[in-house]
Design a protein around this motif. Structure first.
Motif, mmCIF file in Angstrom:
data_model
loop_
_atom_site.group_PDB
_atom_site.id
_atom_site.type_symbol
_atom_site.label_atom_id
_atom_site.label_comp_id
_atom_site.label_asym_id
_atom_site.label_seq_id
_atom_site.Cartn_x
_atom_site.Cartn_y
_atom_site.Cartn_z
ATOM 1 N N SER A 1 0.808 -1.213 0.000
ATOM 2 C CA SER A 1 0.000 0.000 0.000
ATOM 3 C C SER A 1 0.846 1.271 0.000
ATOM 4 N N GLY B 1 0.316 4.081 -2.629
ATOM 5 C CA GLY B 1 0.041 5.473 -2.296
ATOM 6 C C GLY B 1 1.001 6.418 -2.984
ATOM 7 N N CYS C 1 -0.058 6.855 -6.484
ATOM 8 C CA CYS C 1 -1.163 7.811 -6.568
ATOM 9 C C CYS C 1 -0.640 9.244 -6.597
ATOM 10 N N LEU D 1 -8.035 2.665 -1.788
ATOM 11 C CA LEU D 1 -6.938 3.587 -1.498
ATOM 12 C C LEU D 1 -6.904 4.722 -2.522
ATOM 13 N N ALA E 1 -7.152 8.716 -1.886
ATOM 14 C CA ALA E 1 -6.061 9.605 -2.288
ATOM 15 C C ALA E 1 -6.571 10.702 -3.217
ATOM 16 N N GLY F 1 -1.002 11.162 -0.446
ATOM 17 C CA GLY F 1 -1.093 9.833 -1.042
ATOM 18 C C GLY F 1 -0.215 8.846 -0.301
ATOM 19 N N GLY G 1 -1.225 5.536 1.924
ATOM 20 C CA GLY G 1 -0.595 4.235 1.733
ATOM 21 C C GLY G 1 -0.116 3.633 3.039
#
Length: 408
Positions: A57, A61, A64, A112, A116, A338, A342
């Protein structure tokens, strides 16, 4: 894209992103139970769905931030669509395990990316209002989803029920395809693109977890852990427990949807309640009360009493999501959001693994009824410790990275 259309698309993406996971909550354990898997195996299978999100994650993130959350949303939505329809064809525990690994990653990454995207678009002046509406929309999805797939499973079987989740994932991917990049992105900034080598960088992990030196972020991340620990109760053995009490998939889906229906009404109250109680204290109070709502599950007998207990749980849980998103956004700079989503999703993944594993081990030795109460009591005591930790450090210099870099 028109501002109102954009806002609607963002809220729908949040609704579908979380609905994809909530619809799988009753389907996966119930299907696993029908395959004859033991409580221990079901606990491991549910935990497997959180393993890759826990590991990946943080780079997700970072992607993102770097490539744009809308691109991640597209890929995650399509992956959710493809993996969801495969479940009814799996009867071997190891194949189920691998499917859970991959499917769990896609479903969690879609959620997620939606979080974000809304934080990247949010302006600090109205961020609380935006995440309040976003949370309201996500609760709509979790309200409708479990009851819908439970009813479909009752009427038409599990294959069409899993297909509903696949369709939801496909729609999420289409939204990601048409969403614009966050305003103001330029080459080299979030949303501008990058290589795969840049995407999966050890530096992203270091940058993300460096933020945990701040005690305020520690507080929110740990609170998020306990929130997902609670959700882990519902995702794993709550449907299995209800089935042992004679409830049908539609009735189980109704109870799960009821929790989300109550959450819809409470999410809109966060703005007003936070004017009377600090957001940090409100977060802890809601989590402690939610633990009581779930821990008391074995005490009840009728559908009405179970509905009351799960509604109380939903009342408490509905307050927590906008508080968590708002606090994380308030404690971090825009270019870190972001990444911190994450980190939060990684910790949530750990909670998603720990909760079913704990319940599975407890259920194997103590039975499901006693396991609910013992694990709930332990979580309540841990949250009391978190409250006193936050109270001791709130507002000090190292509470949050408002203007300075992390002191490492």
């Amino acid at each position: 894209m028109d501002t109102r259309v954009l806002a609607l698309a963002v809220y729908v993406s949040g609704s579908l992103g979380l609905a994809n996971m909530s619809m799988m909550n009753p389907l996966v354990p119930l299907w696993a139970a029908r395959m004859g898997f033991s409580h221990g195996e079901i606990g491991v299978l549910i935990a497997a769905g959180a393993l890759l999100p826990a590991l990946l994650s943080v780079p997700a993130g970072a992607i993102c931030d770097r490539w744009g959350a809308q691109r991640v949303m597209l890929l995650a939505g399509l992956g959710t669509a493809m993996t969801s329809v495969a479940y009814p064809f799996i009867s071997e525990v190891m194949l189920f395990f691998w499917l859970q690994l991959v499917g769990g990653l896609f479903r969690n990454t879609g959620w997620l990316a939606a979080q974000a995207y809304v934080t990247q678009l949010g302006r600090q002046g109205n961020l609380t209002r935006q995440v309040g509406y976003f949370s309201f929309a996500t609760n709509i999805g979790t309200m409708v989803g479990p009851w819908a797939v439970g009813s479909v499973a009752d009427v038409a079987g599990f294959l069409p029920a899993f297909a509903v989740v696949g369709l939801s994932g496909a729609v999420l991917g289409l939204i990601g395809l048409f969403l614009p990049a966050a305003a103001g992105t330029t080459p080299g900034s979030p949303g501008a693109g990058g290589s795969w080598k840049q995407a999966f960088s050890l530096k992203d992990y270091l940058d993300g977890f460096r933020l945990l030196v701040y005690r305020g972020i520690q507080f929110v991340i740990l609170a998020s852990f306990f929130r997902l620990f609670l959700v882990g109760f519902v995702q794993s053995f709550y449907p299995v427990f209800l089935e042992t009490r004679g409830f049908s998939p539609a009735e189980i889906g109704f109870l799960l949807s009821l929790a989300s229906a109550v959450s819809v009404t409470t999410s809109a109250l966060v703005i007003k309640l936070s004017a009377w109680v600090s957001k940090e204290n409100l977060l802890i109070l809601a989590l402690v009360a939610g633990i009581f709502g779930l821990g008391s599950t074995p005490w009840w007998q009728s559908l009405v009493s179970y509905a009351g207990a799960i509604a109380f749980y939903g009342l408490c849980l509905g307050l927590t999501l906008p508080l968590l998103i708002d606090l994380l956004a308030a404690y971090t700079r825009p270019e870190q959001r972001g990444l911190i989503v994450g980190v939060r999703t990684t910790i949530n993944g750990v909670a998603g693994m720990v909760s079913p594993l704990c319940l599975g081990l407890m259920a194997a030795s103590l039975g499901l009824s006693l396991a609910f109460q013992v694990v709930g009591l332990a979580a309540g005591l841990a949250l009391a410790g978190l409250y006193f930790y936050g109270r001791a450090h709130y507002g000090r210099r190292n509470w949050a990275p408002l203007t300075t870099d992390p002191p490492l």
